[in-house]
Write a protein that holds these residues in place. Structure first.
Motif, PDB file in Angstrom:
ATOM      1  N   HIS A  65       0.818  -1.207   0.000  1.00  0.00           N
ATOM      2  CA  HIS A  65       0.000   0.000   0.000  1.00  0.00           C
ATOM      3  C   HIS A  65       0.857   1.264   0.000  1.00  0.00           C
ATOM      4  O   HIS A  65       0.303   2.371  -0.016  1.00  0.00           O
ATOM      5  N   LEU A  66       2.175   1.117   0.022  1.00  0.00           N
ATOM      6  CA  LEU A  66       3.071   2.266  -0.109  1.00  0.00           C
ATOM      7  C   LEU A  66       3.380   2.489  -1.584  1.00  0.00           C
ATOM      8  O   LEU A  66       3.406   1.544  -2.376  1.00  0.00           O
ATOM      9  N   ASN A  67       3.634   3.714  -1.945  1.00  0.00           N
ATOM     10  CA  ASN A  67       3.944   4.064  -3.333  1.00  0.00           C
ATOM     11  C   ASN A  67       5.452   3.981  -3.543  1.00  0.00           C
ATOM     12  O   ASN A  67       6.181   4.915  -3.214  1.00  0.00           O
ATOM     13  N   TRP A  68       5.911   2.861  -4.095  1.00  0.00           N
ATOM     14  CA  TRP A  68       7.359   2.660  -4.251  1.00  0.00           C
ATOM     15  C   TRP A  68       7.948   3.641  -5.264  1.00  0.00           C
ATOM     16  O   TRP A  68       9.146   3.971  -5.196  1.00  0.00           O
ATOM     17  N   LYS A  69       7.126   4.136  -6.199  1.00  0.00           N
ATOM     18  CA  LYS A  69       7.646   5.091  -7.190  1.00  0.00           C
ATOM     19  C   LYS A  69       8.024   6.415  -6.521  1.00  0.00           C
ATOM     20  O   LYS A  69       9.054   7.010  -6.854  1.00  0.00           O
ATOM     21  N   LEU A  70       7.188   6.866  -5.579  1.00  0.00           N
ATOM     22  CA  LEU A  70       7.540   8.072  -4.840  1.00  0.00           C
ATOM     23  C   LEU A  70       8.763   7.834  -3.962  1.00  0.00           C
ATOM     24  O   LEU A  70       9.623   8.710  -3.817  1.00  0.00           O
ATOM     25  N   GLY A  71       8.828   6.630  -3.361  1.00  0.00           N
ATOM     26  CA  GLY A  71      10.011   6.300  -2.568  1.00  0.00           C
ATOM     27  C   GLY A  71      11.264   6.277  -3.409  1.00  0.00           C
ATOM     28  O   GLY A  71      12.338   6.744  -2.982  1.00  0.00           O
ATOM     29  N   ALA A  72      11.153   5.754  -4.638  1.00  0.00           N
ATOM     30  CA  ALA A  72      12.311   5.712  -5.543  1.00  0.00           C
ATOM     31  C   ALA A  72      12.724   7.121  -5.959  1.00  0.00           C
ATOM     32  O   ALA A  72      13.923   7.438  -6.047  1.00  0.00           O
ATOM     33  N   LEU A  73      11.724   7.986  -6.213  1.00  0.00           N
ATOM     34  CA  LEU A  73      12.034   9.374  -6.565  1.00  0.00           C
ATOM     35  C   LEU A  73      12.781  10.069  -5.440  1.00  0.00           C
ATOM     36  O   LEU A  73      13.765  10.791  -5.673  1.00  0.00           O
ATOM     37  N   ASN A  74      12.343   9.844  -4.208  1.00  0.00           N
ATOM     38  CA  ASN A  74      13.041  10.440  -3.073  1.00  0.00           C
ATOM     39  C   ASN A  74      14.445   9.872  -2.909  1.00  0.00           C
ATOM     40  O   ASN A  74      15.349  10.566  -2.448  1.00  0.00           O
ATOM     41  N   THR A  75      14.618   8.604  -3.254  1.00  0.00           N
ATOM     42  CA  THR A  75      15.953   8.012  -3.216  1.00  0.00           C
ATOM     43  C   THR A  75      16.879   8.722  -4.202  1.00  0.00           C
ATOM     44  O   THR A  75      18.039   9.023  -3.887  1.00  0.00           O
ATOM     45  N   VAL A  76      16.362   9.000  -5.395  1.00  0.00           N
ATOM     46  CA  VAL A  76      17.147   9.734  -6.395  1.00  0.00           C
ATOM     47  C   VAL A  76      17.504  11.126  -5.880  1.00  0.00           C
ATOM     48  O   VAL A  76      18.644  11.589  -6.021  1.00  0.00           O
ATOM     49  N   PHE A  77      16.525  11.792  -5.243  1.00  0.00           N
ATOM     50  CA  PHE A  77      16.781  13.124  -4.700  1.00  0.00           C
ATOM     51  C   PHE A  77      17.918  13.099  -3.676  1.00  0.00           C
ATOM     52  O   PHE A  77      18.832  13.934  -3.717  1.00  0.00           O
ATOM     53  N   LEU A  78      17.869  12.139  -2.756  1.00  0.00           N
ATOM     54  CA  LEU A  78      18.866  12.127  -1.680  1.00  0.00           C
ATOM     55  C   LEU A  78      20.241  11.691  -2.182  1.00  0.00           C
ATOM     56  O   LEU A  78      21.262  12.238  -1.750  1.00  0.00           O
ATOM     57  N   ILE A  79      20.290  10.702  -3.063  1.00  0.00           N
ATOM     58  CA  ILE A  79      21.583  10.293  -3.611  1.00  0.00           C
ATOM     59  C   ILE A  79      22.211  11.444  -4.390  1.00  0.00           C
ATOM     60  O   ILE A  79      23.420  11.709  -4.282  1.00  0.00           O
ATOM     61  N   SER A  80      21.387  12.150  -5.166  1.00  0.00           N
ATOM     62  CA  SER A  80      21.901  13.302  -5.914  1.00  0.00           C
ATOM     63  C   SER A  80      22.376  14.399  -4.964  1.00  0.00           C
ATOM     64  O   SER A  80      23.405  15.050  -5.210  1.00  0.00           O
ATOM     65  N   SER A  81      21.646  14.590  -3.864  1.00  0.00           N
ATOM     66  CA  SER A  81      22.042  15.625  -2.907  1.00  0.00           C
ATOM     67  C   SER A  81      23.350  15.273  -2.211  1.00  0.00           C
ATOM     68  O   SER A  81      24.138  16.163  -1.869  1.00  0.00           O
ATOM     69  N   SER A  82      23.586  13.985  -1.991  1.00  0.00           N
ATOM     70  CA  SER A  82      24.863  13.586  -1.400  1.00  0.00           C
ATOM     71  C   SER A  82      26.018  13.900  -2.349  1.00  0.00           C
ATOM     72  O   SER A  82      27.106  14.297  -1.925  1.00  0.00           O
ATOM     73  N   PHE A  83      25.769  13.708  -3.652  1.00  0.00           N
ATOM     74  CA  PHE A  83      26.800  14.016  -4.654  1.00  0.00           C
ATOM     75  C   PHE A  83      27.102  15.513  -4.666  1.00  0.00           C
ATOM     76  O   PHE A  83      28.270  15.924  -4.638  1.00  0.00           O
ATOM     77  N   THR A  84      26.065  16.350  -4.684  1.00  0.00           N
ATOM     78  CA  THR A  84      26.302  17.792  -4.702  1.00  0.00           C
ATOM     79  C   THR A  84      26.912  18.270  -3.389  1.00  0.00           C
ATOM     80  O   THR A  84      27.692  19.225  -3.374  1.00  0.00           O
ATOM     81  N   MET A  85      26.574  17.595  -2.271  1.00  0.00           N
ATOM     82  CA  MET A  85      27.193  17.950  -0.999  1.00  0.00           C
ATOM     83  C   MET A  85      28.687  17.647  -1.037  1.00  0.00           C
ATOM     84  O   MET A  85      29.508  18.428  -0.543  1.00  0.00           O
ATOM     85  N   ALA A  86      29.054  16.503  -1.616  1.00  0.00           N
ATOM     86  CA  ALA A  86      30.471  16.158  -1.749  1.00  0.00           C
ATOM     87  C   ALA A  86      31.189  17.182  -2.628  1.00  0.00           C
ATOM     88  O   ALA A  86      32.342  17.565  -2.348  1.00  0.00           O
ATOM     89  N   LEU A  87      30.520  17.638  -3.685  1.00  0.00           N
ATOM     90  CA  LEU A  87      31.111  18.672  -4.541  1.00  0.00           C
ATOM     91  C   LEU A  87      31.284  19.978  -3.777  1.00  0.00           C
ATOM     92  O   LEU A  87      32.274  20.699  -3.978  1.00  0.00           O
ATOM     93  N   ALA A  88      30.346  20.294  -2.885  1.00  0.00           N
ATOM     94  CA  ALA A  88      30.451  21.508  -2.084  1.00  0.00           C
ATOM     95  C   ALA A  88      31.646  21.437  -1.144  1.00  0.00           C
ATOM     96  O   ALA A  88      32.380  22.422  -0.973  1.00  0.00           O
ATOM     97  N   VAL A  89      31.849  20.271  -0.528  1.00  0.00           N
ATOM     98  CA  VAL A  89      32.999  20.101   0.364  1.00  0.00           C
ATOM     99  C   VAL A  89      34.294  20.276  -0.419  1.00  0.00           C
ATOM    100  O   VAL A  89      35.221  20.967   0.030  1.00  0.00           O
ATOM    101  N   ARG A  90      34.355  19.672  -1.594  1.00  0.00           N
ATOM    102  CA  ARG A  90      35.563  19.801  -2.428  1.00  0.00           C
ATOM    103  C   ARG A  90      35.794  21.252  -2.836  1.00  0.00           C
ATOM    104  O   ARG A  90      36.924  21.735  -2.809  1.00  0.00           O
ATOM    105  N   ALA A  91      34.714  21.953  -3.183  1.00  0.00           N
ATOM    106  CA  ALA A  91      34.855  23.356  -3.566  1.00  0.00           C
ATOM    107  C   ALA A  91      35.388  24.193  -2.414  1.00  0.00           C
ATOM    108  O   ALA A  91      36.224  25.083  -2.610  1.00  0.00           O
ATOM    109  N   ALA A  92      34.924  23.908  -1.194  1.00  0.00           N
ATOM    110  CA  ALA A  92      35.437  24.641  -0.029  1.00  0.00           C
ATOM    111  C   ALA A  92      36.917  24.351   0.180  1.00  0.00           C
ATOM    112  O   ALA A  92      37.690  25.254   0.533  1.00  0.00           O
ATOM    113  N   GLN A  93      37.326  23.118  -0.055  1.00  0.00           N
ATOM    114  CA  GLN A  93      38.721  22.728   0.162  1.00  0.00           C
ATOM    115  C   GLN A  93      39.675  23.415  -0.803  1.00  0.00           C
ATOM    116  O   GLN A  93      40.855  23.583  -0.496  1.00  0.00           O
TER     117      GLN A  93
END
Length: 215
Positions: A65-93
Protein backbone atom coordinates in the motif's frame (compact mmCIF):
# COMPACT_ATOMS: atom_id res chain seq x y z
CA UNK A 1 40.09 28.30 -11.42
CA UNK A 2 38.99 29.34 -7.98
CA UNK A 3 36.86 32.43 -7.65
CA UNK A 4 37.87 34.91 -4.98
CA UNK A 5 35.68 36.81 -2.51
CA UNK A 6 36.50 38.82 0.60
CA UNK A 7 37.31 36.34 3.35
CA UNK A 8 36.30 36.61 6.98
CA UNK A 9 37.83 33.41 8.32
CA UNK A 10 37.08 32.52 11.93
CA UNK A 11 40.23 32.50 14.08
CA UNK A 12 41.32 29.33 15.85
CA UNK A 13 39.55 28.92 19.18
CA UNK A 14 41.77 29.71 22.15
CA UNK A 15 41.64 26.16 23.56
CA UNK A 16 43.19 24.65 20.40
CA UNK A 17 46.87 24.79 19.51
CA UNK A 18 46.28 24.88 15.74
CA UNK A 19 43.56 24.83 13.11
CA UNK A 20 44.42 21.20 12.35
CA UNK A 21 43.74 20.22 15.97
CA UNK A 22 40.48 22.17 15.89
CA UNK A 23 39.42 20.36 12.70
CA UNK A 24 40.34 16.91 14.06
CA UNK A 25 38.45 17.55 17.29
CA UNK A 26 35.35 18.76 15.48
CA UNK A 27 35.41 15.79 13.12
CA UNK A 28 35.85 13.32 15.98
CA UNK A 29 32.94 14.91 17.81
CA UNK A 30 30.77 14.58 14.73
CA UNK A 31 31.68 10.90 14.35
CA UNK A 32 30.56 10.31 17.94
CA UNK A 33 27.29 12.10 17.18
CA UNK A 34 26.78 10.02 14.03
CA UNK A 35 27.41 6.83 16.01
CA UNK A 36 24.67 7.89 18.44
CA UNK A 37 22.33 8.52 15.50
CA UNK A 38 23.06 5.07 14.10
CA UNK A 39 22.22 3.52 17.48
CA UNK A 40 19.03 5.59 17.60
CA UNK A 41 17.79 4.39 14.22
CA UNK A 42 19.19 0.94 14.97
CA UNK A 43 16.50 0.56 17.64
CA UNK A 44 13.84 1.20 15.01
CA UNK A 45 15.44 -1.32 12.68
CA UNK A 46 15.44 -3.90 15.48
CA UNK A 47 11.72 -3.28 16.12
CA UNK A 48 11.10 -3.65 12.40
CA UNK A 49 13.00 -6.97 12.28
CA UNK A 50 11.16 -8.40 15.30
CA UNK A 51 7.67 -7.49 14.09
CA UNK A 52 8.41 -8.58 10.55
CA UNK A 53 9.52 -12.02 11.83
CA UNK A 54 6.22 -12.26 13.72
CA UNK A 55 3.94 -11.03 10.93
CA UNK A 56 5.72 -11.55 7.57
CA UNK A 57 2.54 -11.82 5.47
CA UNK A 58 1.01 -8.74 7.04
CA UNK A 59 4.21 -6.76 6.42
CA UNK A 60 4.23 -7.74 2.74
CA UNK A 61 0.61 -6.75 2.29
CA UNK A 62 0.95 -3.46 4.18
CA UNK A 63 4.08 -2.54 2.21
CA UNK A 64 2.12 -2.99 -1.02
CA UNK A 65 0.00 0.00 0.00
CA UNK A 66 3.07 2.27 -0.11
CA UNK A 67 3.94 4.06 -3.33
CA UNK A 68 7.36 2.66 -4.25
CA UNK A 69 7.65 5.09 -7.19
CA UNK A 70 7.54 8.07 -4.84
CA UNK A 71 10.01 6.30 -2.57
CA UNK A 72 12.31 5.71 -5.54
CA UNK A 73 12.03 9.37 -6.56
CA UNK A 74 13.04 10.44 -3.07
CA UNK A 75 15.95 8.01 -3.22
CA UNK A 76 17.15 9.73 -6.40
CA UNK A 77 16.78 13.12 -4.70
CA UNK A 78 18.87 12.13 -1.68
CA UNK A 79 21.58 10.29 -3.61
CA UNK A 80 21.90 13.30 -5.91
CA UNK A 81 22.04 15.63 -2.91
CA UNK A 82 24.86 13.59 -1.40
CA UNK A 83 26.80 14.02 -4.65
CA UNK A 84 26.30 17.79 -4.70
CA UNK A 85 27.19 17.95 -1.00
CA UNK A 86 30.47 16.16 -1.75
CA UNK A 87 31.11 18.67 -4.54
CA UNK A 88 30.45 21.51 -2.08
CA UNK A 89 33.00 20.10 0.36
CA UNK A 90 35.56 19.80 -2.43
CA UNK A 91 34.85 23.36 -3.57
CA UNK A 92 35.44 24.64 -0.03
CA UNK A 93 38.72 22.73 0.16
CA UNK A 94 40.03 24.46 -2.98
CA UNK A 95 38.53 27.90 -2.21
CA UNK A 96 36.10 27.70 -5.14
CA UNK A 97 33.49 30.05 -3.73
CA UNK A 98 31.20 29.98 -6.76
CA UNK A 99 30.86 26.20 -6.88
CA UNK A 100 30.64 25.99 -3.09
CA UNK A 101 27.59 28.24 -3.04
CA UNK A 102 26.05 26.65 -6.12
CA UNK A 103 26.33 23.09 -4.79
CA UNK A 104 25.03 24.03 -1.35
CA UNK A 105 22.00 25.60 -2.99
CA UNK A 106 21.39 22.55 -5.22
CA UNK A 107 21.67 20.28 -2.18
CA UNK A 108 19.03 22.36 -0.40
CA UNK A 109 16.74 22.16 -3.44
CA UNK A 110 17.07 18.37 -3.59
CA UNK A 111 16.27 18.18 0.12
CA UNK A 112 13.21 20.40 -0.32
CA UNK A 113 12.12 18.18 -3.21
CA UNK A 114 12.35 15.19 -0.87
CA UNK A 115 10.04 16.85 1.67
CA UNK A 116 7.56 17.90 -1.02
CA UNK A 117 7.28 14.31 -2.24
CA UNK A 118 6.92 13.11 1.34
CA UNK A 119 4.12 15.63 1.88
CA UNK A 120 2.12 14.21 -1.03
CA UNK A 121 2.82 10.67 0.17
CA UNK A 122 1.64 11.43 3.69
CA UNK A 123 -1.42 13.26 2.36
CA UNK A 124 -2.49 10.16 0.43
CA UNK A 125 -2.13 8.05 3.58
CA UNK A 126 -4.27 10.45 5.59
CA UNK A 127 -6.92 10.57 2.85
CA UNK A 128 -7.21 6.77 2.90
CA UNK A 129 -7.03 6.55 6.73
CA UNK A 130 -3.82 4.53 6.56
CA UNK A 131 -2.67 5.77 9.94
CA UNK A 132 -0.83 4.26 12.91
CA UNK A 133 -2.39 2.87 16.07
CA UNK A 134 -6.06 3.39 16.88
CA UNK A 135 -6.40 5.89 14.01
CA UNK A 136 -6.03 3.10 11.44
CA UNK A 137 -9.34 2.78 9.55
CA UNK A 138 -8.26 1.78 6.05
CA UNK A 139 -10.02 -0.75 3.86
CA UNK A 140 -8.53 -3.42 1.60
CA UNK A 141 -6.26 -5.05 4.18
CA UNK A 142 -6.70 -8.81 4.65
CA UNK A 143 -4.38 -9.26 7.63
CA UNK A 144 -4.85 -7.96 11.14
CA UNK A 145 -2.36 -5.65 12.85
CA UNK A 146 -1.48 -3.74 9.68
CA UNK A 147 -1.39 -0.67 11.92
CA UNK A 148 1.90 -2.00 13.36
CA UNK A 149 3.67 -1.73 10.01
CA UNK A 150 2.08 1.64 9.35
CA UNK A 151 3.19 2.81 12.80
CA UNK A 152 6.78 1.79 12.09
CA UNK A 153 6.56 3.46 8.68
CA UNK A 154 5.38 6.80 10.11
CA UNK A 155 7.85 6.80 13.01
CA UNK A 156 10.86 5.85 10.85
CA UNK A 157 10.09 8.14 7.91
CA UNK A 158 8.87 10.93 10.19
CA UNK A 159 12.09 10.96 12.21
CA UNK A 160 14.11 10.76 9.04
CA UNK A 161 12.11 13.65 7.58
CA UNK A 162 12.86 15.66 10.72
CA UNK A 163 16.56 15.04 10.14
CA UNK A 164 16.15 16.24 6.54
CA UNK A 165 14.42 19.41 7.78
CA UNK A 166 17.21 20.06 10.30
CA UNK A 167 19.74 19.43 7.54
CA UNK A 168 18.06 22.05 5.33
CA UNK A 169 18.40 24.58 8.14
CA UNK A 170 22.10 23.78 8.60
CA UNK A 171 22.75 23.88 4.85
CA UNK A 172 21.01 27.25 4.59
CA UNK A 173 23.21 28.56 7.40
CA UNK A 174 26.31 27.24 5.64
CA UNK A 175 25.20 28.90 2.40
CA UNK A 176 24.72 32.22 4.19
CA UNK A 177 28.20 32.01 5.71
CA UNK A 178 29.70 30.89 2.38
CA UNK A 179 28.29 33.99 0.68
CA UNK A 180 30.20 36.06 3.25
CA UNK A 181 33.43 34.28 2.27
CA UNK A 182 33.79 32.42 5.58
CA UNK A 183 35.24 29.25 4.02
CA UNK A 184 38.32 28.52 1.95
CA UNK A 185 41.15 26.00 1.74
CA UNK A 186 42.41 27.15 5.14
CA UNK A 187 39.09 26.77 6.93
CA UNK A 188 36.30 24.46 5.75
CA UNK A 189 35.51 22.50 8.93
CA UNK A 190 31.78 23.41 9.15
CA UNK A 191 31.22 22.42 5.51
CA UNK A 192 32.86 19.03 5.95
CA UNK A 193 31.03 18.39 9.24
CA UNK A 194 27.74 19.29 7.58
CA UNK A 195 28.63 16.92 4.74
CA UNK A 196 29.12 14.03 7.17
CA UNK A 197 25.70 14.68 8.69
CA UNK A 198 24.03 14.86 5.30
CA UNK A 199 25.63 11.63 4.09
CA UNK A 200 24.21 9.88 7.18
CA UNK A 201 20.73 11.19 6.33
CA UNK A 202 21.16 9.74 2.85
CA UNK A 203 22.49 6.43 4.18
CA UNK A 204 19.55 5.94 6.55
CA UNK A 205 17.09 6.46 3.71
CA UNK A 206 18.94 3.90 1.58
CA UNK A 207 18.08 1.37 4.32
CA UNK A 208 14.52 2.62 4.85
CA UNK A 209 13.53 2.54 1.20
CA UNK A 210 13.97 -1.21 0.56
CA UNK A 211 12.84 -2.25 4.05
CA UNK A 212 9.57 -0.33 3.83
CA UNK A 213 8.76 -0.08 0.13
CA UNK A 214 10.31 -3.10 -1.58
CA UNK A 215 9.66 -6.05 0.75
Amino acid sequence: MSSSTPSTIKPVAHHFESREQEFDSAKLGMWFFLAQEILFFGGLFCAYAIYRSWYPDMFREAASHLNWKLGALNTVFLISSSFTMALAVRAAQVSDQKNLQRNLLITILFACGFLVVKYFEYSAKFDHHILPGSHFAAHGFHFDRAHIFIGIYFVATGLHGLHVLIGIGILAWMLKKARKGNFNSEYFTPIEITGLYWHLVDLIWIFLFPLLYLI
